[in-house]
Design a protein around this motif. Structure first.
Motif, PDB file in Angstrom:
ATOM      1  N   SER A   1       0.831  -1.203   0.000  1.00  0.00           N
ATOM      2  CA  SER A   1       0.000   0.000   0.000  1.00  0.00           C
ATOM      3  C   SER A   1       0.866   1.253   0.000  1.00  0.00           C
ATOM      4  CB  SER A   1      -0.910   0.014   1.231  1.00  0.00           C
ATOM      5  OG  SER A   1      -1.526   1.261   1.388  1.00  0.00           O
ATOM      6  N   ILE A   2       1.862   1.266   0.864  1.00  0.00           N
ATOM      7  CA  ILE A   2       2.770   2.425   0.953  1.00  0.00           C
ATOM      8  C   ILE A   2       3.538   2.605  -0.350  1.00  0.00           C
ATOM      9  CG2 ILE A   2       4.808   3.337   2.146  1.00  0.00           C
ATOM     10  CD1 ILE A   2       3.722   1.855   4.674  1.00  0.00           C
ATOM     11  N   VAL A   3       3.962   1.495  -0.964  1.00  0.00           N
ATOM     12  CA  VAL A   3       4.710   1.560  -2.228  1.00  0.00           C
ATOM     13  C   VAL A   3       3.825   2.140  -3.341  1.00  0.00           C
ATOM     14  CG1 VAL A   3       5.771   0.169  -4.068  1.00  0.00           C
ATOM     15  CG2 VAL A   3       6.326  -0.293  -1.672  1.00  0.00           C
ATOM     16  N   CYS A   4       2.582   1.634  -3.453  1.00  0.00           N
ATOM     17  CA  CYS A   4       1.664   2.120  -4.509  1.00  0.00           C
ATOM     18  C   CYS A   4       1.353   3.601  -4.343  1.00  0.00           C
ATOM     19  CB  CYS A   4       0.365   1.320  -4.490  1.00  0.00           C
ATOM     20  SG  CYS A   4       0.514  -0.363  -5.112  1.00  0.00           S
ATOM     21  N   LEU A   5       0.971   3.994  -3.120  1.00  0.00           N
ATOM     22  CA  LEU A   5       0.621   5.396  -2.888  1.00  0.00           C
ATOM     23  C   LEU A   5       1.853   6.293  -3.007  1.00  0.00           C
ATOM     24  CD1 LEU A   5      -1.855   5.040   0.124  1.00  0.00           C
ATOM     25  CD2 LEU A   5      -2.408   5.507  -2.264  1.00  0.00           C
ATOM     26  N   GLY A   6       2.992   5.805  -2.479  1.00  0.00           N
ATOM     27  CA  GLY A   6       4.231   6.584  -2.567  1.00  0.00           C
ATOM     28  C   GLY A   6       4.661   6.815  -4.006  1.00  0.00           C
ATOM     29  N   THR A   7       4.531   5.768  -4.845  1.00  0.00           N
ATOM     30  CA  THR A   7       4.887   5.896  -6.271  1.00  0.00           C
ATOM     31  C   THR A   7       3.981   6.898  -6.966  1.00  0.00           C
ATOM     32  OG1 THR A   7       5.624   3.583  -6.305  1.00  0.00           O
ATOM     33  CG2 THR A   7       5.212   4.636  -8.434  1.00  0.00           C
ATOM     34  N   ALA A   8       2.665   6.812  -6.698  1.00  0.00           N
ATOM     35  CA  ALA A   8       1.708   7.741  -7.317  1.00  0.00           C
ATOM     36  C   ALA A   8       1.987   9.180  -6.890  1.00  0.00           C
ATOM     37  CB  ALA A   8       0.285   7.342  -6.949  1.00  0.00           C
ATOM     38  N   TYR A   9       2.241   9.386  -5.593  1.00  0.00           N
ATOM     39  CA  TYR A   9       2.533  10.730  -5.101  1.00  0.00           C
ATOM     40  C   TYR A   9       3.836  11.259  -5.695  1.00  0.00           C
ATOM     41  CZ  TYR A   9      -1.100  10.059  -1.519  1.00  0.00           C
ATOM     42  OH  TYR A   9      -2.284   9.846  -0.871  1.00  0.00           O
ATOM     43  N   TYR A  10       4.834  10.382  -5.798  1.00  0.00           N
ATOM     44  CA  TYR A  10       6.129  10.778  -6.370  1.00  0.00           C
ATOM     45  C   TYR A  10       5.956  11.214  -7.825  1.00  0.00           C
ATOM     46  CZ  TYR A  10      10.947  10.455  -8.031  1.00  0.00           C
ATOM     47  OH  TYR A  10      12.169  10.727  -8.592  1.00  0.00           O
ATOM     48  N   MET A  11       5.146  10.469  -8.574  1.00  0.00           N
ATOM     49  CA  MET A  11       4.882  10.836  -9.972  1.00  0.00           C
ATOM     50  C   MET A  11       4.222  12.213 -10.051  1.00  0.00           C
ATOM     51  SD  MET A  11       3.497   7.159 -11.401  1.00  0.00           S
ATOM     52  CE  MET A  11       3.016   7.786 -13.012  1.00  0.00           C
ATOM     53  N   ALA A  12       3.270  12.455  -9.173  1.00  0.00           N
ATOM     54  CA  ALA A  12       2.559  13.735  -9.186  1.00  0.00           C
ATOM     55  C   ALA A  12       3.488  14.904  -8.860  1.00  0.00           C
ATOM     56  CB  ALA A  12       1.405  13.702  -8.182  1.00  0.00           C
ATOM     57  N   ILE A  13       4.444  14.665  -7.950  1.00  0.00           N
ATOM     58  CA  ILE A  13       5.344  15.733  -7.505  1.00  0.00           C
ATOM     59  C   ILE A  13       6.451  16.006  -8.521  1.00  0.00           C
ATOM     60  CG2 ILE A  13       7.067  16.359  -5.751  1.00  0.00           C
ATOM     61  CD1 ILE A  13       5.304  14.762  -3.742  1.00  0.00           C
ATOM     62  N   THR A  14       6.991  14.944  -9.114  1.00  0.00           N
ATOM     63  CA  THR A  14       8.198  15.092  -9.938  1.00  0.00           C
ATOM     64  C   THR A  14       7.940  15.371 -11.412  1.00  0.00           C
ATOM     65  OG1 THR A  14       8.304  12.675 -10.238  1.00  0.00           O
ATOM     66  CG2 THR A  14       9.558  13.641  -8.402  1.00  0.00           C
ATOM     67  N   ILE A  15       6.810  14.922 -11.957  1.00  0.00           N
ATOM     68  CA  ILE A  15       6.556  15.131 -13.390  1.00  0.00           C
ATOM     69  C   ILE A  15       6.252  16.602 -13.651  1.00  0.00           C
ATOM     70  CG2 ILE A  15       4.978  14.628 -15.296  1.00  0.00           C
ATOM     71  CD1 ILE A  15       4.674  11.801 -14.137  1.00  0.00           C
ATOM     72  N   GLN A  16       7.009  17.209 -14.549  1.00  0.00           N
ATOM     73  CA  GLN A  16       6.861  18.627 -14.854  1.00  0.00           C
ATOM     74  C   GLN A  16       6.181  18.870 -16.199  1.00  0.00           C
ATOM     75  OE1 GLN A  16       7.564  20.972 -12.618  1.00  0.00           O
ATOM     76  NE2 GLN A  16       8.233  19.380 -11.201  1.00  0.00           N
ATOM     77  N   ASN A  17       6.446  18.009 -17.169  1.00  0.00           N
ATOM     78  CA  ASN A  17       5.902  18.206 -18.518  1.00  0.00           C
ATOM     79  C   ASN A  17       4.426  17.814 -18.559  1.00  0.00           C
ATOM     80  OD1 ASN A  17       5.211  17.641 -21.345  1.00  0.00           O
ATOM     81  ND2 ASN A  17       7.373  18.033 -21.726  1.00  0.00           N
ATOM     82  N   PRO A  18       3.533  18.722 -18.971  1.00  0.00           N
ATOM     83  CA  PRO A  18       2.100  18.400 -19.011  1.00  0.00           C
ATOM     84  C   PRO A  18       1.746  17.199 -19.880  1.00  0.00           C
ATOM     85  CG  PRO A  18       2.412  20.761 -19.169  1.00  0.00           C
ATOM     86  CD  PRO A  18       3.774  20.152 -19.269  1.00  0.00           C
TER      87      PRO A  18
END
Length: 655
Positions: free
Chosen positions: A204-221
């Motif tokens: 659960s932590i891995v899935c949510l952490g990965t999703a949150y990381y993607m949201a924070i780090t992706i810059q290109n729309p």
């Protein structure tokens, strides 16, 4: 056969309190499906401006509503079936075999189907007119003639016929696989105490952490658009695992803590929640996901609708944009003057400036030097550069610092880049970054970074154009010449009467393009208005789904807790202590989803902000304000649902 039909009809009358929530769910979902389908397939929609965009949004929304109709109706019927398994068991003991019980269930569903179709169609016909008026208002149209779409009725009936067929199969399987005794006990069967699984919690932590990381780090729309659905899927999986694994793990830790656990209010709440957390987990995860989706759909659609209007206002400081293009600024201006004279337009208040736009890799080195050559390719660091002249910007009402030849003023539209010097195809330029924004300039449309580069005058502008065009002449393998040429645009912004606008738009003039604020608003309203309308309907659907699940949970858990709390009172617990334990459990169970949903949406906001930039909206404050208002309104609605349904729970437990 008449015996079974009469028995099914009598069951409906006698057990209307059990059937009512199921019929409410099916009727509302049928009406929602019909409303969207009736608007999407109505001939009246085709006569609206931007109809193709609106129809696309309607059909996309229809697919989503059908998908959630299957989920919500199935969930409602599962609850109804659980309430009636005892009745089916009694039928079996009294002499009816499972096939006969299945026949009764079949006719009950047939009656429910016809009631759903008739009531849902009537409600849908009434509400579709009302919602179409709202839709017309949103997109700013004046035409109103919705009519009744036979296709919409047929599609809605077919969809729910298939859904009811699935319900029949589920009912038959439930009846056939259980004995009479198990049917009698099934509606009171509780879950065993689940085991706390560390692996599930980690996943659960891995899935949510990965999703949150993607949201924070992706810059290109564009990358955010492609990654959004992956992140959403990870959040859904992570949410289910969170409730199944992490919540149980925490409850187990609380139970192991004797100082905390052996207090009446904690002992009862922890034991009760832990004992049937497996059932709670799925329901809570469903509510959390529906609440999060409500936040996302409503906030995104409203922000898009409001933001695009602001972009259009910036795009058109005057109501008409007349553009000429070529590689000679003087020729462009001569062509504009001729156009204005030939069409007898007022040229005294016009705003005119020349520009060119290019996309290139825009990543400076450590020395803050940027080198732009023919080897530059489109990457994640891609940026749109709009080159204009200081002379033109001053003439249309901007105040700029002095610059010389070989110098550039850099205004940021979108993105973050620190540049001091720039090599433009061999021409060395000194870059001075300036804060603020330029007025009355059409910002470059881009899905990534965007900057406005101001040079001294037309001579400097043409010099940069010529360097680009000369450097981008390339010979291919066969000896042929391929080139990428930059065109200089000269825009004149004018205020023209609607009558003259219509005449100009009807003409085709070589080397001249015309766009108006009215036409642009009509086109974008078809898209953003359709998006807002569908977002509103989907938000209603998700909230309805969450409310139904909460209602079913309150009833089922109230029935399960009634006996437990009665026993606790009999062994010495006061009524006050029992009420405190009930309040504690209800508050935890029903406010956890809204809390987790807000956390999910906070992470999703970062990605939503990037996605909305695909429409040229760079004002993050608009998105933030809309998101906060959305969270506040949905939270109030959720609280009202909690207050209403918790009273049902208390009534059942305190009987």
């Amino acid at each position: 056969m008449m015996f079974y039909i009469k028995l099914a009809a009598r069951n409906f009358k006698k057990s209307l309190s059990n059937f009512a929530p199921f019929l409410l769910a099916t009727t509302v979902m049928f009406a929602m499906t019909f409303i969207i389908a009736n608007i999407a397939f109505s001939p009246g929609l085709d006569k609206l401006a931007g109809a193709q965009y609106a129809k696309f949004m309607m059909i996309a929304g229809l697919v989503i509503v059908v998908f959630f109709s299957i989920i919500i109706v199935s969930y409602s019927y599962r609850f109804l079936l659980k309430q009636r398994t005892r009745e089916f068991g009694l039928y079996n003991i009294l002499g009816l075999n499972k096939r006969q019980i299945s026949t009764i269930s079949f006719w009950e569903l047939v009656i429910a189907f016809f009631l759903t179709v008739i009531t849902g169609t009537i409600v849908g016909l009434i509400l579709s007119q009302f919602f179409f008026l709202i839709f017309i208002k949103i997109i700013g149209a004046s035409y109103f003639n919705l009519g009744i779409s036979v296709v919409a009725i047929g599609l809605s009936v077919l969809t729910f016929f298939i859904i009811f067929c699935l319900l029949m199969m589920f009912a038959f399987l439930t009846i056939l696989k259980h004995s009479a005794i198990s049917l009698l006990k099934d509606n009171s069967r509780s879950e065993r105490e689940p085991r706390g699984r560390i692996i599930v919690s980690i996943l659960s932590i891995v899935c949510l952490g990965t999703a949150y990381y993607m949201a924070i780090t992706i810059q290109n729309p564009l990358v955010a658009l492609m990654s959004f659905f992956i992140a959403a899927l990870l959040v859904i999986i992570g949410t289910y695992l969170l409730y199944i694994g992490v919540t149980i793990f925490v409850l187990k830790r609380q139970k192991a803590n004797k100082a905390y656990y052996y207090k009446p209010e904690h002992f009862i709440t922890t034991s009760s929640m832990l004992y049937r957390m497996k059932t709670n987990a799925v329901g809570l995860a469903n509510i959390t996901i529906l609440v999060t989706m409500t936040f996302v759909t409503i906030a995104t659609s409203v922000a898009l609708y409001v933001g695009v209007k602001e972009v259009i206002l910036e795009r058109f400081p005057k109501n008409t944009d007349v553009r000429t293009f070529g590689n000679d600024v003087n020729q462009n201006k001569t062509k504009l003057d001729k156009f204005i004279k030939d069409n007898q337009l007022d040229k005294t208040s016009r705003l005119t400036y020349s520009s060119f736009t290019t996309n290139t890799d825009f990543k400076p080195d450590q020395a803050k030097h940027l080198k732009i050559t023919t080897e530059n390719t489109i990457t994640d660091d891609d940026a749109a550069l709009l080159f204009v002249t200081r002379k033109d910007m001053m003439s249309i009402g901007n105040t700029l610092p002095e610059i010389n030849a070989g110098q550039v003023l850099m205004y940021t539209v979108q993105g973050r880049r620190d540049v001091k010097t720039m090599d433009w195809y061999g021409q060395q330029l000194s870059v001075n970054q300036v804060s603020g924004k330029l007025k009355r300039v059409i910002n470059p449309y881009t899905v990534a970074n965007a900057y406005i580069m101001v040079v001294k005058d037309d001579q400097e502008l043409l010099k940069l154009v010529n360097l680009f065009n000369k450097s981008n002449v390339i010979k291919d393998k066969d000896g042929g010449i391929t080139s990428q040429t930059i065109i200089v645009n000269t825009d004149t912004l004018l205020d023209i009467s609607e009558k003259k606008q219509a005449k100009l738009l009807a003409k085709e003039i070589d080397g001249v393009s015309i766009s108006t604020k009215t036409n642009t608003i009509s086109m974008m309203n078809g898209l953003t208005g359709g998006f807002l309308f569908i977002g509103f309907l989907l938000g209603m659907t998700f909230i309805l789904g969450a409310a139904l699940i909460i209602y079913y949970k309150q009833i089922s858990e109230g029935a399960e807790d009634k006996r437990s709390y009665r026993i606790l009172q009999e062994i010495g617990l006061t009524k006050k202590e029992v009420k405190q334990a009930i309040n504690s459990q209800v508050l935890i169970v029903f406010f956890m989803p809204i809390f987790v949903g807000i956390i999910h949406f906070s992470a999703a906001f970062l990605m939503i902000d990037k996605l909305i930039k695909l429409f040229g909206i760079s004002n993050t404050s608009i998105i933030a304000k809309v998101s906060l208002i959305t969270i506040a309104i949905i939270s109030v609605i959720y609280y009202l649902i909690y207050r209403k349904t918790s009273k049902i729970y208390y009534r059942i437990v305190e009987r």
